[in-house]
Design a protein around this motif. Structure first.
Motif, PDB file in Angstrom:
ATOM      1  N   PRO A 139       0.743  -1.181   0.186  1.00 44.20           N
ATOM      2  CA  PRO A 139       0.069   0.089   0.186  1.00 44.20           C
ATOM      3  C   PRO A 139       0.942   1.316   0.150  1.00 44.20           C
ATOM      4  O   PRO A 139       0.378   2.404  -0.111  1.00 44.20           O
ATOM      5  N   VAL A 140       2.053   1.138   0.362  1.00 44.36           N
ATOM      6  CA  VAL A 140       2.884   2.548   0.240  1.00 44.36           C
ATOM      7  C   VAL A 140       3.619   2.733  -0.652  1.00 44.36           C
ATOM      8  O   VAL A 140       4.378   3.558  -1.061  1.00 44.36           O
ATOM      9  N   LEU A 274       8.281  16.175   0.761  1.00 43.13           N
ATOM     10  CA  LEU A 274       9.087  14.674   0.698  1.00 43.13           C
ATOM     11  C   LEU A 274      10.040  14.894   1.963  1.00 43.13           C
ATOM     12  O   LEU A 274      10.869  15.665   2.056  1.00 43.13           O
ATOM     13  N   LEU A 275       9.818  13.777   2.690  1.00 47.56           N
ATOM     14  CA  LEU A 275      10.822  13.712   3.741  1.00 47.56           C
ATOM     15  C   LEU A 275      12.033  12.499   3.290  1.00 47.56           C
ATOM     16  O   LEU A 275      11.515  11.596   3.045  1.00 47.56           O
ATOM     17  N   LEU A 301       7.848   9.625   1.129  1.00 43.08           N
ATOM     18  CA  LEU A 301       9.295   9.629   1.865  1.00 43.08           C
ATOM     19  C   LEU A 301       9.987   9.174   0.840  1.00 43.08           C
ATOM     20  O   LEU A 301       9.619   8.503  -0.112  1.00 43.08           O
ATOM     21  N   VAL A 302      11.120   9.459   0.830  1.00 40.62           N
ATOM     22  CA  VAL A 302      12.282   8.859   0.043  1.00 40.62           C
ATOM     23  C   VAL A 302      13.350   8.320   0.918  1.00 40.62           C
ATOM     24  O   VAL A 302      13.836   8.997   1.956  1.00 40.62           O
ATOM     25  N   PHE A 322       3.542   4.145   9.829  1.00 36.36           N
ATOM     26  CA  PHE A 322       2.919   5.323   9.267  1.00 36.36           C
ATOM     27  C   PHE A 322       2.271   5.468   8.195  1.00 36.36           C
ATOM     28  O   PHE A 322       1.418   6.211   7.956  1.00 36.36           O
ATOM     29  N   GLY A 323       2.520   4.293   7.291  1.00 39.12           N
ATOM     30  CA  GLY A 323       1.805   4.126   6.237  1.00 39.12           C
ATOM     31  C   GLY A 323       1.799   5.314   5.153  1.00 39.12           C
ATOM     32  O   GLY A 323       1.276   5.283   4.250  1.00 39.12           O
ATOM     33  N   LEU A 324       3.009   6.118   5.178  1.00 43.26           N
ATOM     34  CA  LEU A 324       3.203   6.999   4.353  1.00 43.26           C
ATOM     35  C   LEU A 324       3.901   6.502   3.196  1.00 43.26           C
ATOM     36  O   LEU A 324       4.585   5.496   3.098  1.00 43.26           O
TER      37      LEU A 324
END
Ligand SMILES: Nc1nc2c(ncn2[C@@H]2O[C@H](COP(=O)(O)OP(=O)(O)OP(=O)(O)O)[C@@H](O)[C@H]2O)c(=O)[nH]1
Length: 355
Positions: A139-140, A274-275, A301-302, A322-324
Motif C-alpha cells: 500500500p505504500v 518529501l521527507l 518518503l524517500v 506510518f503508512g506514508l
C-alpha cells in the motif's frame, strides 16, 4: 542485470543478515530434529508439537519439477517444524534486522498462521516471509504523484546528511529525462557548502539552481524561486530546506514561513512535502518521521542509502507504523541510483529469496 538482481546485490548487507539468520534457524532445528525425533524439548510447548508427524516423507520424496528447479522440496533441503521456539527465533531475527518489535511480532504471527506444526524449508520460509513483507509494503509503494498544476512545488525536508541534496539531483535528472522542466531552490541558505553541493547536482542534471546570499531568508528565496518557476513555465519546483533538528522550533518556524510565502503565489502549494530518510540510521528513521510530520505536512518518503546497510528492515517498520507513501529509494551515490519502490522486489531482496 534485472532490477531485482541489482537491488538484491545492492541490499546485500540487509539480505545476507536476514538470509544467514533464516538459514541458521532452520539448520538449528533440523539438526535437533534428526537427533531427537521424540519430543524431548517440547514439554513446555505441547500445543506446538503435536505428536511427531507420521507422514513427513511423501512430500520430501517427490518434489515436482518446478519444486526441484526452484530448490523447494529438494530431498536434502533441511526442514524444521515450525514451533514456538522457531517462531521466537524468527521474531528475534526480524527485530535484529530493524523491523521494530511491533512489526516483527505481527509479521511472525502472520507467517505462523496455518503453518504451525508443519515442516518448513529455508526457501519456503523465505518465500513466506517475503510475502508477508510485500503485503505490508504494497500500500505504500507509490511514485511521486504528478499534478497538472504548474509549477508543482515539492518541498524537500530531512536532517542534514540524510541525502536531500543527492535525492533532489537524482529526481531532477529523472524528471528532466521524462521531458519535464525543473527549477531547484537552494533553501538551506545558512550553509554555503550545502548550496555549492546543490549547484553541482543541478549542473549534473542540467537544471537551474536558484541561490541566495549566505544567511539570507530562505522564505524570500522560495518566493523568488516560485516567481522564476512561474515565469519560466517550469513543471516542477523543488525546494531544498535546512535540516537543523537540534533547533526544532527555529526549523519549524523557517519551514512554516516558506510555506506561507509560497502560498501567497499558489494557495495549493506545496503539492508534495518529501521527507528524505537515511536508511543507515535504522530505528532513528522512525523518530524522524514523527518529528518531521509535526513540523511539516509530510506527504511521502524517500529512503536513501539502502545500498550497503544492514538496516533495510526499517522500511517495513515505517510502512507498518506510518503508512506514508515511499516514492523512491536511493541505492547509490550516482545520478541514476534512485529507483522506484517495488514492494515485491524489495521484500525478496530483503529476505534473500530467489527471484
Ligand atoms: N551510498 C549512498 N550514499 C548516498 C545516497 N544518497 C546520498 N548519499 C550520500 O550521503 C551523503 C549526504 O548526502 P547529501 O545529499 O549531501 O545529504 P543532505 O541531506 O543534503 O545533507 P546536507 O548537505 O548536509 O544538508 C553524500 O555523501 C551522498 O553521496 C544513497 O542512496 N546511497
Amino acid at each position: 542485470m534485472s532490477f531485482f538482481n541489482k537491488l538484491k546485490s545492492r541490499l546485500t548487507r540487509s539480505s545476507s543478515k536476514l538470509e544467514e539468520g533464516l538459514d541458521a534457524i532452520v539448520a538449528e532445528g533440523g539438526a535437533e530434529e534428526a537427533v531427537a525425533a521424540a519430543p524431548a524439548a517440547s514439554a513446555e510447548t505441547p500445543a506446538a508439537a503435536p505428536t511427531p508427524e507420521p507422514t513427513p516423507e511423501p512430500e520430501a520424496k517427490k518434489p515436482g519439477l518446478l519444486g526441484r528447479l526452484i530448490g523447494r522440496g529438494a530431498p536434502d533441503a533441511p526442514r524444521r517444524v515450525l514451533d514456538d521456539e522457531m517462531l521466537e527465533s524468527l521474531e528475534e531475527l526480524l527485530i535484529a534486522s530493524d523491523m521494530g518489535v511491533d512489526t516483527a511480532l505481527r509479521v511472525s504471527a502472520n507467517l505462523a498462521e496455518g503453518r504451525m506444526g508443519r515442516k518448513i524449508s529455508v526457501p519456503e520460509l523465505k518465500a513466506a516471509l517475503a510475502g508477508e513483507v510485500a503485503r505490508i509494503m504494497e500500500p505504500v509503494a507509490k511514485p511521486l504523484p504528478i499534478y497538472p498544476k504548474k509549477p508543482q512545488v515539492v518541498l524537500v525536508v530531512g536532517v542534514n546528511g540524510s541525502g536531500k541534496t543527492t535525492t533532489i539531483g537524482k529526481l531532477a535528472s529523472q524528471f528532466k529525462a521524462a521531458g519535464k522542466s525543473v527549477v531547484i531552490a537552494a533553501g538551506d541558505t545558512f550553509r554555503a557548502a550545502a548550496v555549492e553541493q546543490l549547484k553541482v547536482w543541478g549542473d549534473r542534471a542540467g537544471v537551474p539552481v536558484l541561490t541566495a546570499p549566505e544567511g539570507s531568508d530562505p522564505a524570500s528565496l522560495a518566493f523568488d524561486a516560485m516567481a522564476k518557476a512561474e515565469a519560466d513555465g517550469a513543471d516542477l519546483l523543488m525546494i531544498d530546506t535546512a535540516g537543523r533538528l537540534q533547533n526544532r522550533a527555529d526549523l519549524m518556524e523557517e519551514l512554516a514561513k516558506i510555506v506561507r510565502v509560497i502560498r501567497k503565489r499558489d494557495e495549493s502549494a506545496p503539492h508534495n512535502t518529501l521527507l528524505v530518510l537515511d536508511a543507515t540510521t535504522g530505528q532513528n528513521a522512525l523518530s524522524q518521521v514523527e518529528i518531521f510530520s509535526k513540523i511539516a505536512d509530510v506527504s511521502g518518503l524517500v529512503m536513501t542509502k539502502l545500498d550497503g546497510t544492514a538496516k533495510g528492515g526499517v522500511l517495513v517498520a515505517l510502512a507498518d507504523k506510518f503508512g506514508l507513501p515511499i516514492h523512491a529509494i536511493g541505492v547509490g551515490e550516482q545520478i541514476d541510483d534512485l529507483a522506484p519502490f517495488d514492494p515485491e522486489d524489495f521484500a525478496r531482496a530483503l529476505v534473500g529469496a530467489e527471484e
